[in-house]
Design an enzyme around this catalytic site. Structure first.
Site, PDB file in Angstrom:
ATOM      1  N   LEU A  90      17.326  39.330   6.716  1.00 25.83           N
ATOM      2  CA  LEU A  90      16.220  39.133   6.899  1.00 25.83           C
ATOM      3  C   LEU A  90      16.646  38.161   5.656  1.00 25.83           C
ATOM      4  CD1 LEU A  90      13.403  40.943   8.039  1.00 25.83           C
ATOM      5  CD2 LEU A  90      14.363  38.926   9.623  1.00 25.83           C
ATOM      6  N   VAL A  98      17.996  42.469   3.427  1.00 26.97           N
ATOM      7  CA  VAL A  98      17.270  43.002   3.435  1.00 26.97           C
ATOM      8  C   VAL A  98      17.516  42.406   5.442  1.00 26.97           C
ATOM      9  CG1 VAL A  98      14.104  42.889   4.421  1.00 26.97           C
ATOM     10  CG2 VAL A  98      15.293  42.848   2.106  1.00 26.97           C
ATOM     11  N   ASP A 214       5.201  39.899 -11.780  1.00 25.81           N
ATOM     12  CA  ASP A 214       5.698  39.366 -10.623  1.00 25.81           C
ATOM     13  C   ASP A 214       5.086  38.549  -9.297  1.00 25.81           C
ATOM     14  OD1 ASP A 214       8.259  37.447 -10.794  1.00 25.81           O
ATOM     15  OD2 ASP A 214       9.798  38.894  -9.598  1.00 25.81           O
TER      16      ASP A 214
END
Length: 439
Positions: A90, A98, A214
């Site tokens: 992904l 991922v 973040d």
């Protein structure tokens, strides 16, 4: 999935030595913030369990883990990803790769078919056990409809993997800047902003406040219905408690999103997250990256260039994302722009609390839904959604939607539509490479 922040190997080694010292152990005794458990029928308030928080991987292996998080073997992870098949990738970031996976009866007997996203730590990368453990600790305890759900993890030998719920629509960054032909309309952008604000407000309002640290478009994931959820808690930090005004720490985050006072001093507060939210809200309005060096030098930094224009109707309308044309009223845009202006204040105390931001955006979302309902009940109107009718009195000219010629600047140095940057997003890096500053 969002890209985790990079850490230099030398700093990681220094931090590991500090953690082994008695002073560091004492400093780290209190970790993840806990939210009081509530009924499962009230997901907006969030829930969490309260087991002792593991301080390192060794502690995690000794503890029974979190009751709502499954512990998988590495063989189960291999089966779920069809032996980490390349066509199931992904994305890839500072943390690692991922994969899209499926956990079913073939992976674990009796397990209900569940689509997942499996993130494998790159052992040769900059991020290590610290960030991996932070994700397990925070998402293992915190539950909210606008935080991505951690289904489980694998901590076997040298393998470190995290298993999340699968978010079918990817991340916000892809839809705003990378996907050709993918445009987010005005109402969808405002709904995403509201969802993300709810996630931050939940973290800040926990019994032990959590600072996300973040906040950026690549860390905002979207499900099949484009509901937004925050992901990647590797840089999350416990917020100040009691008489503390801030948390002192080495500066971590992403260029363009980190609050200026945090970059300068290392003093971290929840208002640092508010600044990051303001940057993302600005990206949703303008349709440009927080940092884009392919543009003229004065436009490299989106906040520095655009913030002074947010309180000027004509100037603002000239820099809005042209893909949004005809989908909003000027009055609505000015309200959102003013909120972004406040969130991006150089003075942290001048920024609103995230709970206040949620209130503003909820009211705004309610107005959008009411207007959509009116259009549907009227059998469909020839007007574009949120467009002010052409017979608006002259005294209300500030609410009139300008024509394309009025919105475009006289001199265009770059086309805001087809001429969008082809450059990759700025590399995540340590903004201020210094050791932790202790309170």
């Amino acid at each position: 999935m969002g890209i985790c922040f990079s850490i230099e190997e030398q700093q990681s080694q220094q931090l590991q030595k500090q953690e082994q010292s008695p002073r560091s152990v004492k400093r780290n005794q209190v970790k993840v913030g806990h939210e009081k458990a509530t009924s499962p029928n009230t997901p907006e308030k969030g829930v969490c369990s309260t087991p002792p928080t593991p301080r390192n991987v060794k502690d995690l292996r000794k503890s029974p883990g979190y009751s709502n998080v499954d512990i998988f073997t590495y063989e189960e992870m291999r089966l779920a990803t069809k032996h980490f098949r390349p066509d199931l990738i992904l994305g890839e970031g500072g943390f690692g790769i991922v994969y899209k996976g499926l956990i079913d009866d073939n992976v674990r007997l009796g397990y209900k078919n569940t689509q997942v996203a499996i993130k494998e730590l790159n052992r040769e990368g900059f991020q290590g056990d610290r960030e991996w453990l932070a994700e397990v600790n925070y998402l293992g305890q915190l539950r909210h409809s606008n935080l991505v759900k951690l289904i489980g993890y694998c901590c076997e030998d040298e393998h470190r993997l995290l298993v999340y719920e699968y978010m079918a629509s990817g991340n916000l960054e892809t839809h705003l800047f990378r996907r050709v032909g993918s445009t987010l309309n005005w109402s969808r952008r405002m709904k995403i902003a509201l969802d993300a604000a709810k996630g931050l407000a939940f973290l800040h309002g926990a019994e032990r406040p959590v600072i996300y640290r973040d906040f950026k478009t690549s860390n905002i994931l979207l499900d099949a219905d484009f509901n937004a959820k925050l992901s990647d808690f590797g840089l999350a930090k416990d917020g100040p408690m009691g008489d503390q005004t801030h948390v002192s720490t080495r500066v971590m985050g992403t260029y363009g999103y980190a609050a200026p006072e945090y970059v300068m001093t290392g003093h971290l507060t929840s208002r640092s997250d508010v600044y990051g939210f303001g940057v993302v809200l600005l990206e949703l309005l303008i349709g440009r990256r927080a940092l884009d060096k392919s543009r003229p030098s004065r436009e490299h930094n989106l906040v520095e260039w655009a913030r002074p224009l947010l309180n000027h109707n004509k100037k603002l309308l000239r820099i809005l994302d042209p893909r949004l044309e005809g989908q909003y009223s000027v009055k609505a845009v000015m309200k959102v722009a003013h909120l972004a202006y406040q969130c991006l204040s150089q003075n942290p105390k001048g920024r609103p609390l995230m709970s206040h931001v949620v209130g503003i955006l909820e009211n705004f979302q309610s107005n959008i839904e009411n207007q959509e309902a009116l259009l549907q009940s009227g059998g469909g109107s020839g007007l574009t959604l949120y467009e002010v009718p052409k017979d608006t009195p002259a005294c209300e000219s500030e609410r009139r939607l300008p024509s394309r010629s009025e919105r475009e600047p006289k001199v265009q140095q770059s086309k805001p539509g087809k001429g969008r940057s082809k450059s990759e997003p700025p590399n995540d890096c340590d903004l201020y490479p210094s050791p932790d500053l202790l309170l």
